[in-house]
Scaffold this active site. Structure first.
Site, PDB file in Angstrom:
ATOM      1  N   LYS A  72       0.840  -1.200   0.000  1.00  0.00           N
ATOM      2  CA  LYS A  72       0.000   0.000   0.000  1.00  0.00           C
ATOM      3  C   LYS A  72       0.879   1.256   0.000  1.00  0.00           C
ATOM      4  CE  LYS A  72      -3.450   2.468   2.685  1.00  0.00           C
ATOM      5  NZ  LYS A  72      -4.421   2.483   3.771  1.00  0.00           N
ATOM      6  N   GLU A 129      10.331  -4.739   4.726  1.00  0.00           N
ATOM      7  CA  GLU A 129      10.398  -6.137   4.279  1.00  0.00           C
ATOM      8  C   GLU A 129      10.177  -6.214   2.765  1.00  0.00           C
ATOM      9  OE1 GLU A 129       8.670  -5.056   6.844  1.00  0.00           O
ATOM     10  OE2 GLU A 129       8.707  -6.482   8.520  1.00  0.00           O
ATOM     11  N   GLY A 179      -4.860  -1.761   4.872  1.00  0.00           N
ATOM     12  CA  GLY A 179      -4.067  -2.896   4.387  1.00  0.00           C
ATOM     13  C   GLY A 179      -4.777  -4.225   4.572  1.00  0.00           C
ATOM     14  N   ARG A 180      -5.352  -4.442   5.757  1.00  0.00           N
ATOM     15  CA  ARG A 180      -5.997  -5.746   6.029  1.00  0.00           C
ATOM     16  C   ARG A 180      -7.357  -5.865   5.363  1.00  0.00           C
ATOM     17  NH1 ARG A 180      -5.014  -2.565  10.221  1.00  0.00           N
ATOM     18  NH2 ARG A 180      -6.680  -1.750  11.522  1.00  0.00           N
ATOM     19  N   GLU A 206      -5.239  -6.798  14.564  1.00  0.00           N
ATOM     20  CA  GLU A 206      -4.696  -5.492  14.186  1.00  0.00           C
ATOM     21  C   GLU A 206      -5.804  -4.426  14.229  1.00  0.00           C
ATOM     22  OE1 GLU A 206      -2.869  -4.364  10.165  1.00  0.00           O
ATOM     23  OE2 GLU A 206      -1.051  -4.775  11.289  1.00  0.00           O
ATOM     24  N   HIS A 226      -5.499 -33.666  16.636  1.00  0.00           N
ATOM     25  CA  HIS A 226      -4.401 -34.534  17.057  1.00  0.00           C
ATOM     26  C   HIS A 226      -3.241 -33.718  17.617  1.00  0.00           C
ATOM     27  CE1 HIS A 226      -6.432 -38.027  15.401  1.00  0.00           C
ATOM     28  NE2 HIS A 226      -6.867 -37.165  14.488  1.00  0.00           N
ATOM     29  N   LYS A 267       9.176  -0.928  14.362  1.00  0.00           N
ATOM     30  CA  LYS A 267       9.803  -0.555  13.081  1.00  0.00           C
ATOM     31  C   LYS A 267      10.928   0.457  13.318  1.00  0.00           C
ATOM     32  CE  LYS A 267       5.632  -0.825  10.165  1.00  0.00           C
ATOM     33  NZ  LYS A 267       4.727  -0.059   9.302  1.00  0.00           N
TER      34      LYS A 267
END
Ligand code: F6P
Length: 518
Positions: free
Chosen positions: A202, A208, A259-260, A345, A376, A485
């Site tokens: 965005k 990253e 963003g999400r 978030e 399991h 950050k």
């Protein structure tokens, strides 16, 4: 009448006090097994259809009076006013002064009078035309999406979920982590002349993504790749930065898409390449149906509202601090991670929209794995542990494969786990006893297709809106990611220089150990 941004504190309403009284009188000792015995209409009362989704809430520790009080709470807190403000394009993301309009990305052409609807459709048409061009280009065999958070989780989850519809002959890779192991592993598998890199960000500043994008381009050029314009595209609101990076093919979106909440925008390009333009439009259409349901159904029969209110009941009255997501469909394996970002978030905040500390708990921890695998591993704790964790089962009636027998057994396991959590067993003694009375919700799709996936995801977006709204939170900012950050940049410089001065003793000690290798 509720005006402006300020919403009444939920804890100061009459309904909140009544809910507390009701919890003490009935909720604390509520027994699901008795509730089903006493009320033959319980399943009907607590289950409902919504577009593409059926949900059974009846195995939760809630009765009709608690739900009625929660609905009163929603009205006292102005939930409908707040919801309508979002759909009217008001700047409800008050800390960033932004509107919240991911729903507009899903409105069919001509359906919305929003001034930006035309731009949205022009961008969608261009993005889908490009997706079809890539689908028809047999020379491109690998699509590598480079992005993180909302620029990764949605597309990655959806491409896996719709695997049965993915175009044969193309492989999809998702690189998010700054850990070079991830990119290196993908680069070992692809060749420059047959790979398309999508740089999804965005902001086009995320460390990253920019680090991975630079390394991917360096690899491409070093491996003899020549045509950056053909092999790189960018999905971003910051088209200027993408151009500066050297990417000519760009698809934009807008600051009012969080963003999400962005997989419905150009960020969805990998999904569109995987399932085609028509499939992507079905995904949007399914989400739009859920938007209409949320914006128009009365709260009593409004599934996102009912689920969001149940979340408030479970968190603030029952005191449950986590929720386990159990998709009984292996293609939904990334759904728990996607929902983690969506809910944690959005609502993992300790202050309200005005910045004042919340006097109550907010987002629970979300976690989970597909069933039956989880059975399991950690279901032991869900059945017999000391903490009660509400479980959310997500099942699909019709499979996308023809392997006889598997699906019946999968569904039988989902139903049996929900039943076992509720019923328990008290006749075996000691270690073999199950307390039962453990809550779960059962969500059922007829089949997992683009439309039902779109509806399921929009249901969750709106449910998170509902609990966030009642808590008075701004669900659309994420200031909590900033500090780490900033500190990482400082520490990266210190790792290079070896300067541990004025650091706390622990960070300094670790830095010195790591610095010895540098
Ligand atoms: O660090 C959190 C975050 O801002 C998320 O909200 C977002 O989805 C992710 O980083 C990626 O951001 P971008 O798409 O701008 O690279």
């Amino acid at each position: 009448m509720i005006t402006g941004h300020a919403r009444p504190r939920c804890t100061q309403t009459a309904a909140w006090a009544a809910l507390h009284e009701h919890f003490e009188a009935i909720g604390r000792a509520f027994d699901l097994r008795d509730a089903f015995r006493r009320d033959p209409g319980r399943f009907e009362a607590f289950s409902q259809e919504a577009p593409h989704v059926f949900a059974d809430l009846s195995k939760n520790l809630i009765d009709t009076q608690a739900e009625a009080l929660l609905l009163e709470l929603a009205r006292e807190c102005g939930l409908e006013y707040h919801r309508d403000a979002m759909f009217a394009g008001k700047a409800i993301n008050n800390t960033e002064q932004r509107a919240v309009k991911h729903w507009l990305l899903r409105a069919p052409a001509g359906a919305s009078s929003d001034p930006e609807a035309g731009q949205v459709h022009a961008t969608l048409d261009a993005m889908l035309a490009y997706a079809e061009q890539v689908r028809g280009d047999d020379a491109i065999t690998d699509v590598v999406n480079i992005g993180i958070g909302g620029s990764d989780l949605g597309p990655q989850m959806a491409v896996a979920a719709l695997d049965a519809l993915v175009l044969p002959g193309k492989r999809f890779h998702f690189v998010s982590n700054i850990d070079g192991h991830e990119l290196a592993a993908v680069l070992r598998k692809v060749r420059p002349d047959s790979t398309l890199f999508l740089v999804a960000s965005k902001t086009f500043t995320t460390i990253e993504t920019m680090t991975n994008a630079r390394s991917a381009r360096a690899w491409f050029e070093a491996a003899g790749g020549r045509d950056v314009a053909r092999h790189f595209a960018a999905l971003t609101t910051n088209v200027a930065a993408a151009r500066e990076f050297g990417i000519a093919t760009t698809f934009g979106f807008w600051d009012w898409v969080g963003g999400r909440y962005s997989m419905w925008s150009s960020i969805g390009l990998p999904i569109a390449i995987a399932i085609g333009a028509a499939g992507f439009r079905e995904l949007l259409a399914g989400a739009h149906e859920m938007d209409r349901h949320f914006s128009s159904a009365p709260l009593e029969r409004n599934l996102p509202a009912r689920l969001g209110l149940l979340d408030v009941w479970n968190r603030n009255f029952q005191g449950f601090s986590s929720r386990s997501i159990a998709p009984y469909h292996s293609a939904l394996r990334r759904l728990p991670a996607y929902l983690q970002q969506l809910e944690m978030e959005s609502n993992g905040k300790r202050v309200d929209a005005e910045g004042s500390p919340l006097p109550h708990a907010s987002a629970p921890v979300l976690w989970g794995e597909p069933g039956t695998n989880g059975q399991h591993a950690y279901f032991q704790m869900l059945h017999q542990g000391t903490d009660v964790v509400p479980v959310e089962f997500i099942a699909v009636a019709t499979p996308a494969h023809a392997l006889g027998g598997h699906h019946q057994l999968l569904l039988a396991n989902a139903l049996a786990q929900a039943q076992a959590l509720m019923q328990g067993r008290a006749d075996a003694g000691g270690h073999r006893d199950f307390p039962g009375n453990r809550p779960s919700t059962f969500i059922l799709l007829e089949r997992l297709d683009p439309a039902s996936l779109g509806a399921l995801l929009a249901l969750h977006e709106h449910r998170v809106f509902v609990s966030g709204s009642l808590w008075g939170i701004n669900s659309f900012d994420q200031w909590g990611v900033e500090l780490g950050k900033v500190l990482a940049l400082d520490i990266a410089r210190r790792l290079a220089s070896g300067d541990a001065s004025e650091l706390d003793a622990s960070t300094a000690g670790l830095l010195r150990r790591l610095g010895r290798r540098a």
